[in-house]
Design an enzyme around this catalytic site. Sequence first.
Site, PDB file in Angstrom:
ATOM      1  N   ASP A  86       0.835  -1.208   0.000  1.00 44.08           N
ATOM      2  CA  ASP A  86       0.000   0.000   0.000  1.00 44.08           C
ATOM      3  C   ASP A  86       0.871   1.260   0.000  1.00 44.08           C
ATOM      4  OD1 ASP A  86      -2.354   1.455   0.161  1.00 44.08           O
ATOM      5  OD2 ASP A  86      -3.101   0.404   1.942  1.00 44.08           O
ATOM      6  N   ASN A 129      -0.081   5.342   1.069  1.00 42.58           N
ATOM      7  CA  ASN A 129      -1.266   6.110   1.455  1.00 42.58           C
ATOM      8  C   ASN A 129      -1.092   7.604   1.639  1.00 42.58           C
ATOM      9  OD1 ASN A 129      -3.564   4.289   1.615  1.00 42.58           O
ATOM     10  ND2 ASN A 129      -2.304   3.168   3.066  1.00 42.58           N
ATOM     11  N   ASP A 161     -10.960   1.954  -3.169  1.00 43.80           N
ATOM     12  CA  ASP A 161     -11.569   1.641  -1.877  1.00 43.80           C
ATOM     13  C   ASP A 161     -13.089   1.722  -1.966  1.00 43.80           C
ATOM     14  OD1 ASP A 161      -9.308   1.035  -0.503  1.00 43.80           O
ATOM     15  OD2 ASP A 161      -9.083   2.984   0.460  1.00 43.80           O
TER      16      ASP A 161
HETATM   17  C1  DGJ Z   1      -5.866   1.791   1.929  1.00 44.50           C
HETATM   18  C2  DGJ Z   1      -6.287   0.603   1.126  1.00 44.50           C
HETATM   19  O1  DGJ Z   1      -6.852   1.012  -0.076  1.00 44.50           O
HETATM   20  C3  DGJ Z   1      -7.252  -0.243   1.933  1.00 44.50           C
HETATM   21  O2  DGJ Z   1      -7.691  -1.326   1.155  1.00 44.50           O
HETATM   22  C4  DGJ Z   1      -6.588  -0.699   3.198  1.00 44.50           C
HETATM   23  O3  DGJ Z   1      -5.539  -1.564   2.888  1.00 44.50           O
HETATM   24  C5  DGJ Z   1      -6.096   0.501   3.993  1.00 44.50           C
HETATM   25  N1  DGJ Z   1      -5.274   1.352   3.192  1.00 44.50           N
HETATM   26  C6  DGJ Z   1      -5.324   0.059   5.195  1.00 44.50           C
HETATM   27  O4  DGJ Z   1      -4.757   1.097   5.857  1.00 44.50           O
END
Ligand code: DGJ
Length: 720
Positions: free
Chosen positions: A475, A477, A545
């Site tokens: 991931d 983020n 998501d």
């Molecule tokens: C973002 C991802 O898109 C989700 O599926 C999940 O893995 C979260 N991060 C976890 O923090």
Amino acid sequence: MITYNEQNRTIKLDTPNTSYVLGIREGGFLLNLYYGRRLPDDDLWVLAQRHQSASFSPSDPEYTDVSTDVAPMEYPTNGRGDFRVSALSVRNADGNSVTDLRYVSHRIFAGKPDLPGLPHLYVTDDAQCETLEVTMRDAYTNVETVLVYTAFADCDAIAKHVRLTNKGENTVKLECALSSCIDLPSMEYDLLTLWGRHAKERQLERRPLGHGLQGIRSKRGSSSHSHNPFAALAEKGATETTGSVYGFNLIYSGNYVITAEVDHNATTRIVTGINPEDFGWLLAPGESFVTPEAVHVFSSEGLGGMSRTFHRLYDGHLIRGRWQNEKRPLLINSWEAAYFDFDTDKLISFAERAKELGIDMLVMDDGWFGKRNDDTNSLGDWFVNEKKLDLGRLVDSVHAMGLKFGIWYEPEMISPDSELYRAHPDWCVHVAGRTPSIARQQYVLDVSRQDVRENVFAQIQSVLGKYPIDYVKWDFNRNISEAGSALLPPERSGEFFHRFVLGTYELQGRLVSEYPDLLLENCSGGGGRFDPGMLYYSPQIWTSDNTDPIERLNIQFGTSLCYPASAMGAHVSACNRTGYRTKGDVALWGTFGYELDPNKLSEKDRGIVKEQVREYHKYYDLIHGGDLYRLVCPWDNAFHCAWSFVSRDKREVLVTFVRMRKEENTILHLKLQGLDPDKVYTVEQTGERCSGALLMYAGLELSGCARNDGDSCKLHLTAE
Ligand code: DGJ
């Protein structure tokens, strides 16, 4: 497939249905004479002699029949009389950035070279493609530029990248080094791009080209949610099934640009490459720089034809390793089921229920490491949180049930509240004198540094080496701000973003080569890094998501413009917008899975899930090996949409229809595509038998299907 015509000094690259023609003009100017539908070989002299100058436009005093201002330049440079967007700008030791490339030589050979450290298309047999390398040189700086093109024999695709080497005596700085430029002699095109944001990725936008600059870019450190590194130029009136379309995609996961410029002569230039903003690369004598690879697809069969070429190209020449062709496990992921709230027994109970449903793999998402029970801490501390979890017992129990086991990582990040940060505060991405900005309570880990990469990789190894883990979800983020590294000297600060991406590629490359059986899935807050660079390492990417099946339609249709079904992570979740049948029908399009607590499924929904698992197996080869046809797109129709997969031999078809919003009193005839008009197809669900011709030209009667808002249906057709 690639031929040089000595008489008129043209080089012609052919794919099955397209041609790309270069012309070498006196004075060493390399021109982009043609790209489009395939041409015969004989009359290229017509293109070669076309007029390429205009008054008011500068030219080399010795060779005035080419003005770089108006000629279709193959790799345009800055400061030498081409006032459109440049592909290359080199600041020399004198301090100016006048750059002038002239043809030196070329060579043509079977096969395709690798791009060191960068993801790229590949072939398994040299007969699958031919490569052209054109060497150009700037006589003053002695920077050598090799333009590398590959024409594929089995796909209408041309890949292009550039290798720059400083053969001079002084250090120079690359201020712009793009991968590709195409000059088209018209502005009668629409520009199609895929914009988005978190939970709303890859929404198609179509706008007519206008004079001046237009396009997309990222300066976020990743390809990003905002604009996918894909664009198409569709001739006016081109549709899903008709008209000429050029598709452009960059095999890169960092800052990029795709810029179209229409000039005063109504010609269109489109360039693709690393975003020159925030970029600068010092090239000392003897050093080389390789640009990422750009992919070009031309289709005379509309957007659908373009997409199918991208799909075949990426399935066959980009995605690699064991999982390229092996059936992907049907997974259940813990994120939407439990978020951070899980322990060993809870996950074992997920696996037990999943096993009863026929699911193949349990993925433990975020929350298993450091002291992480929410998103405020522990990124960088990739050791098991033993207070929360007995990972050995969990993996053994899951494997004992016959399921595979997967785990989540976010290796390019560091939490301020982590042991790693306390030990190495300078390992986060930062610049001197400024406090790094925070996003999702985290900083970015400086993986441009070798020592940092060693540390994070060793941590991953200590888990993967101890527990038999089958799958990793990787991931990412947040976006990158205050982009800098403690190890980069000031004059190299412009190298940071690209070095970061190279660092990520090195880590992912190492992971898949040291663990060749591991299935890697990329993710970035959903589909924030859904690009072909990532696909080179991970055969599947989490698409979004947003798991609402109606919202997913736009996202999946948009994603499919460029990326194959095999790449597109698509899960059924507990969201209530539609019933389980529609959720499953929509998710079946991609790499199928579940994102829910299986203990909470009702008896009825458990039955539907079991049926979905059967369908997943029944249709797997057709979806993953067949061709996609977008029959009714959500951007064209607000009420319903439909798509189909057609096997390569045209004997099997799966049509999926979703009614987003009910229309009263409509009779619906859905015209199928891609069938054999002479074959007789039987519709499994109704027993109806009719010809491919009738199904394509008159259509399949669907009025009785999926009658209510949010309903869906599938029709499976087979022919003898
Ligand atoms: C973002 C991802 O898109 C989700 O599926 C999940 O893995 C979260 N991060 C976890 O923090």
